[in-house]
Design an enzyme around this catalytic site. Structure first.
Site, PDB file in Angstrom:
ATOM      1  N   ARG A   1       6.932  -8.524   4.789  1.00  0.00           N
ATOM      2  CA  ARG A   1       8.166  -8.490   3.987  1.00  0.00           C
ATOM      3  C   ARG A   1       9.215  -7.583   4.615  1.00  0.00           C
ATOM      4  O   ARG A   1      10.411  -7.837   4.510  1.00  0.00           O
ATOM      5  CB  ARG A   1       7.867  -8.039   2.550  1.00  0.00           C
ATOM      6  CG  ARG A   1       7.438  -6.580   2.394  1.00  0.00           C
ATOM      7  CD  ARG A   1       6.922  -6.332   0.981  1.00  0.00           C
ATOM      8  NE  ARG A   1       6.578  -4.945   0.702  1.00  0.00           N
ATOM      9  CZ  ARG A   1       5.418  -4.373   1.004  1.00  0.00           C
ATOM     10  NH1 ARG A   1       4.489  -5.060   1.647  1.00  0.00           N
ATOM     11  NH2 ARG A   1       5.188  -3.112   0.695  1.00  0.00           N
ATOM     12  N   ASP A  52       1.484   4.424   2.251  1.00  0.00           N
ATOM     13  CA  ASP A  52       2.348   5.582   2.025  1.00  0.00           C
ATOM     14  C   ASP A  52       2.679   5.739   0.536  1.00  0.00           C
ATOM     15  O   ASP A  52       2.854   6.852   0.041  1.00  0.00           O
ATOM     16  CB  ASP A  52       3.645   5.420   2.816  1.00  0.00           C
ATOM     17  CG  ASP A  52       3.377   5.413   4.315  1.00  0.00           C
ATOM     18  OD1 ASP A  52       2.437   6.089   4.753  1.00  0.00           O
ATOM     19  OD2 ASP A  52       4.105   4.712   5.048  1.00  0.00           O
TER      20      ASP A  52
HETATM   21  C1  LIG Z   1      14.694  -5.464  16.671  1.00  0.00           C
HETATM   22  C2  LIG Z   1      13.520  -4.679  16.270  1.00  0.00           C
HETATM   23  C3  LIG Z   1      13.893  -3.366  15.766  1.00  0.00           C
HETATM   24  C4  LIG Z   1      12.752  -2.642  15.199  1.00  0.00           C
HETATM   25  C5  LIG Z   1      13.183  -1.340  14.643  1.00  0.00           C
HETATM   26  C6  LIG Z   1      12.070  -0.690  14.002  1.00  0.00           C
HETATM   27  C7  LIG Z   1      12.433   0.616  13.421  1.00  0.00           C
HETATM   28  C8  LIG Z   1      11.330   0.913  12.517  1.00  0.00           C
HETATM   29  C9  LIG Z   1      11.380   2.271  11.958  1.00  0.00           C
HETATM   30  C10 LIG Z   1      10.376   2.331  10.894  1.00  0.00           C
HETATM   31  C11 LIG Z   1      10.499   3.564  10.145  1.00  0.00           C
HETATM   32  C12 LIG Z   1       9.517   3.576   9.032  1.00  0.00           C
HETATM   33  C13 LIG Z   1       9.713   4.767   8.227  1.00  0.00           C
HETATM   34  C14 LIG Z   1       8.700   4.794   7.153  1.00  0.00           C
HETATM   35  C15 LIG Z   1       8.979   4.756   5.899  1.00  0.00           C
HETATM   36  C16 LIG Z   1       7.968   4.807   4.862  1.00  0.00           C
HETATM   37  O1  LIG Z   1       8.128   5.975   4.107  1.00  0.00           O
HETATM   38  C17 LIG Z   1       8.102   3.641   3.890  1.00  0.00           C
HETATM   39  C18 LIG Z   1       6.892   3.589   2.997  1.00  0.00           C
HETATM   40  O2  LIG Z   1       5.813   3.059   3.671  1.00  0.00           O
HETATM   41  N1  LIG Z   1       8.207   2.401   4.585  1.00  0.00           N
HETATM   42  C19 LIG Z   1       9.297   1.694   4.525  1.00  0.00           C
HETATM   43  O3  LIG Z   1      10.226   1.998   3.847  1.00  0.00           O
HETATM   44  C20 LIG Z   1       9.293   0.456   5.358  1.00  0.00           C
HETATM   45  C21 LIG Z   1      10.503   0.409   6.192  1.00  0.00           C
HETATM   46  C22 LIG Z   1      10.347  -0.676   7.184  1.00  0.00           C
HETATM   47  C23 LIG Z   1      11.592  -0.881   7.925  1.00  0.00           C
HETATM   48  C24 LIG Z   1      11.427  -2.017   8.873  1.00  0.00           C
HETATM   49  C25 LIG Z   1      12.696  -2.320   9.518  1.00  0.00           C
HETATM   50  C26 LIG Z   1      12.554  -3.516  10.375  1.00  0.00           C
HETATM   51  C27 LIG Z   1      13.873  -3.794  11.042  1.00  0.00           C
HETATM   52  C28 LIG Z   1      13.896  -5.113  11.676  1.00  0.00           C
HETATM   53  C29 LIG Z   1      15.284  -5.397  12.164  1.00  0.00           C
HETATM   54  C30 LIG Z   1      15.319  -6.722  12.786  1.00  0.00           C
HETATM   55  C31 LIG Z   1      16.618  -7.004  13.468  1.00  0.00           C
HETATM   56  C32 LIG Z   1      16.460  -8.234  14.271  1.00  0.00           C
HETATM   57  C33 LIG Z   1      17.721  -8.716  14.841  1.00  0.00           C
HETATM   58  C34 LIG Z   1      17.578  -9.887  15.738  1.00  0.00           C
HETATM   59  N1  LIG Z   2      -3.864  -0.871  -9.258  1.00  0.00           N
HETATM   60  C1  LIG Z   2      -2.605  -0.978  -8.899  1.00  0.00           C
HETATM   61  N2  LIG Z   2      -1.855  -2.057  -9.255  1.00  0.00           N
HETATM   62  C2  LIG Z   2      -0.582  -2.197  -8.852  1.00  0.00           C
HETATM   63  N3  LIG Z   2       0.076  -1.269  -8.101  1.00  0.00           N
HETATM   64  C3  LIG Z   2      -0.611  -0.179  -7.728  1.00  0.00           C
HETATM   65  C4  LIG Z   2      -1.957   0.017  -8.094  1.00  0.00           C
HETATM   66  N4  LIG Z   2      -2.375   1.194  -7.559  1.00  0.00           N
HETATM   67  C5  LIG Z   2      -1.326   1.707  -6.895  1.00  0.00           C
HETATM   68  N5  LIG Z   2      -0.255   0.898  -6.989  1.00  0.00           N
HETATM   69  C6  LIG Z   2       1.083   1.045  -6.387  1.00  0.00           C
HETATM   70  O1  LIG Z   2       1.174   0.176  -5.267  1.00  0.00           O
HETATM   71  C7  LIG Z   2       2.208   0.658  -4.410  1.00  0.00           C
HETATM   72  C8  LIG Z   2       1.966   0.273  -2.969  1.00  0.00           C
HETATM   73  O2  LIG Z   2       0.763   0.781  -2.560  1.00  0.00           O
HETATM   74  P1  LIG Z   2       0.403   1.286  -1.110  1.00  0.00           P
HETATM   75  O3  LIG Z   2       1.264   2.375  -0.690  1.00  0.00           O
HETATM   76  O4  LIG Z   2      -1.053   1.593  -1.167  1.00  0.00           O
HETATM   77  O5  LIG Z   2       0.587  -0.002  -0.193  1.00  0.00           O
HETATM   78  P2  LIG Z   2       1.823  -0.614   0.604  1.00  0.00           P
HETATM   79  O6  LIG Z   2       3.080  -0.457  -0.149  1.00  0.00           O
HETATM   80  O7  LIG Z   2       1.407  -1.959   0.986  1.00  0.00           O
HETATM   81  O8  LIG Z   2       1.854   0.240   1.893  1.00  0.00           O
HETATM   82  P3  LIG Z   2       2.942   1.244   2.514  1.00  0.00           P
HETATM   83  O9  LIG Z   2       3.321   2.173   1.398  1.00  0.00           O
HETATM   84  O10 LIG Z   2       2.201   1.892   3.627  1.00  0.00           O
HETATM   85  O11 LIG Z   2       4.099   0.404   2.959  1.00  0.00           O
HETATM   86  C9  LIG Z   2       2.249   2.145  -4.621  1.00  0.00           C
HETATM   87  O12 LIG Z   2       3.562   2.534  -4.858  1.00  0.00           O
HETATM   88  C10 LIG Z   2       1.360   2.397  -5.832  1.00  0.00           C
HETATM   89  O13 LIG Z   2       2.054   3.159  -6.802  1.00  0.00           O
END
Ligand SMILES: CCCCCCCCCCCCC/C=C/[C@@H](O)[C@H](CO)NC(=O)CCCCCCCCCCCCCCC
Ligand SMILES: Nc1ncnc2c1ncn2[C@@H]1O[C@H](COP(=O)(O)OP(=O)(O)OP(=O)(O)O)[C@@H](O)[C@H]1O
Ligand SMILES: [Ca+2]
Length: 458
Positions: free
Chosen positions: A240, A127
């Site tokens: 992570r 993303d």
């Molecule tokens: C208990 C399980 C609950 C699971 C809940 C899952 C909800 C997940 C919703 C995900 C939404 C993702 C939205 C996407 C955003 C993207 O533009 C962005 C760029 O790639 N990703 C993130 O910011 C990455 C964001 C990633 C967020 C992950 C959150 C994980 C939460 C885990 C909570 C654990 C609690 C456990 C308690 C025992």
């Molecule tokens: N050659 C590069 N070296 C280091 N960073 C880079 C390079 N090319 C792109 N990036 C940066 O790496 C970041 C993460 O890239 P990307 O979105 O492809 O993967 P991700 O973060 O693992 O996945 P997601 O966004 O789906 O969680 C982007 O914000 C981008 O700006």
């Protein structure tokens, strides 16, 4: 074929076509036709070639950016092994750039790239990489058309080049929500057949200054804190987010502030209905554009665990229905989800519902509004100079603060499609269908596969 038949039909040609597989996957298959005469064989090949060339929606020249460090660092290998052979088979020529640093693709698109040469831009990554392409293309289009991005009210000019995403990231939520699966071969085939899916883009401003664009999630509180924490653990790869998610769930910070928003009352759906954004909804949006009618701004003040704006469902492998399951990709609105302060147990129930069929909004401490614009003002933000002072000192202090469990910061950060924003007070506007993707939206799974899925030649 038996030898006898081969002798009778010595000339042959092979047609590659798209076949639908399970869970929205597309695969490339071949069928070989045998002819008795060379001339007849040539006539068939010539006619098929002419028919394919006449399909103007199919790209012929693409600009490809590969992030070698996204997700599990497989971008280059995924492109070379799975995608490049398909593009070659479909006679698509490519200029490939392997990025050397963050923002390489964005800056190249913004200033240098000879965009006239191409029918589309493809990114191999997650993303974050897609966001770079959006920023590069949208900024370039505004500059070329003399539009000032710093004005929050300005109507932005849509980008003409389509964007393809070959998923190789950690969340891949844009790909998942526009195609239905994060599978490189499926995405490459959507590019080849020339699909087109319009998409909304939010602009984010602070004090009449442009900050960033967002297409998926703008999240303050929980998702902002998870991202800020996870950025320091990039070495862990996609895991992570689970680690930082668990940590921030335990921290359980809430943040005070006021959210004001302009509801989109004219849309045909609400965030609580059971409809889903599926392939072919574009006509519906076109109708929507004709009958704009808006009521006044609403305001909600309080203590929030999370303030999320989902411009699309944000479906991803972690949550197959997403943050806002009924959000639409191209309706000019974003779903504003306000999660008020509640117990850890209730917040866990809310989070868990993202992974099941239960409605995550059907809880007393959650409200959701479909909006066209919104603003957030943190409680402690009395005036702008104070906020700016805070923002300048924030990087140093927030690091110390966040790593210290007893120290509860008054401010969170905004997670803007996976990037951290430097300001807490922001103003957001949705720009309807500002960009287009090589996708068609998630297709309904047909009951009778063969009848509903005519093959499509490459
Ligand atoms: C208990 C399980 C609950 C699971 C809940 C899952 C909800 C997940 C919703 C995900 C939404 C993702 C939205 C996407 C955003 C993207 O533009 C962005 C760029 O790639 N990703 C993130 O910011 C990455 C964001 C990633 C967020 C992950 C959150 C994980 C939460 C885990 C909570 C654990 C609690 C456990 C308690 C025992
Ligand atoms: N050659 C590069 N070296 C280091 N960073 C880079 C390079 N090319 C792109 N990036 C940066 O790496 C970041 C993460 O890239 P990307 O979105 O492809 O993967 P991700 O973060 O693992 O996945 P997601 O966004 O789906 O969680 C982007 O914000 C981008 O700006
Ligand atoms: Ca939308």
């Amino acid at each position: 074929m038996s030898q006898k038949l081969t002798e009778a039909y010595p000339y042959a040609f092979t047609v590659s076509y798209v076949e639908r597989a399970r869970q929205h996957r597309w695969r490339c298959s071949d069928v070989t036709f045998h002819c008795s005469e060379w001339a007849l064989c040539q006539q068939w090949v010539q006619t098929i070639r002419e028919q394919l060339t006449a399909l103007t929606s199919r790209p012929k020249h693409l600009l490809v950016y590969i992030n070698p460090y996204g997700g599990k660092q497989q971008g280059k290998c995924i492109y070379e092994q799975k995608v490049a052979p398909l593009f070659a088979c479909a006679s698509i020529s490519t200029d490939v750039i392997v990025t050397e640093h963050a923002n390489h693709a964005r800056d190249h698109l913004k200033t240098e790239a000879e965009l006239k040469k191409y029918d589309g831009v493809v990114c191999v990554g997650g993303d974050g990489m897609f966001s770079e392409i959006v920023h590069g293309l949208v900024s370039r289009t505004q500059r070329d058309n003399g539009v000032d991005q710093n004005s929050p009210e300005e109507k932005l000019v849509p980008c003409t080049l389509r964007i393809g995403i070959i998923p190789a990231g950690s969340t891949d939520c844009i790909c998942y929500a526009t195609v239905g699966i994060n599978d490189p071969v499926t995405s490459a085939l959507h590019v080849i057949v020339g699909d087109s899916q319009p998409m909304d883009v939010c602009s984010v401003h602070h004090n009449n200054t442009f900050l960033r664009y967002s297409v998926s999630l703008l999240g303050y509180g929980f998702y902002g804190d998870v991202l800020a924490d996870s950025e320091r653990k990039r070495w862990m790869g996609p895991a992570r987010y689970d680690f930082s998610g668990f940590k921030k769930f335990l921290t359980h910070h809430h943040y005070e502030g006021a959210v004001s928003f302009l509801p989109a009352t004219d849309t045909l759906g609400t965030p609580r209905d059971k409809t889903r954004c599926r392939a072919g909804y574009v006509i519906l949006y076109a109708y929507n554009l004709l009958c704009k009618y808006e009521v006044g701004w609403g305001v909600v003040r309080g203590k929030f665990l999370a303030i999320n704006a989902a411009s699309m469902s944000c479906a991803c492998p972690r949550s197959p229905k997403g943050l806002s399951p009924a959000a639409h990709l191209a309706d000019g609105t974003t779903d504003l989800i306000l999660v008020r302060k509640c117990s850890r147990f209730n917040f866990l129930r809310h989070l868990l519902r993202h992974t099941s069929k239960d409605d995550q909004f059907d809880m007393t401490f959650v409200e959701v509004h479909r909006v066209r614009r919104f603003r957030f003002t943190p409680r402690h933000c009395q005036n702008d100079s104070e906020l700016d002072l805070r923002e300048n000192g924030k990087q140093l202090f927030s690091q110390i603060c966040r790593d210290h469990p007893a120290c509860s910061s008054a401010y969170s950060s905004w997670n803007c499609d996976g990037e951290i924003l430097p300001h807490a007070a922001i103003e957001v506007g949705v720009h309807c269908q500002l960009i287009k993707l090589f996708a068609r939206g998630i297709e309904e799974q047909p009951l009778f596969e063969d009848l509903a899925n005519p093959p499509c030649a490459l």
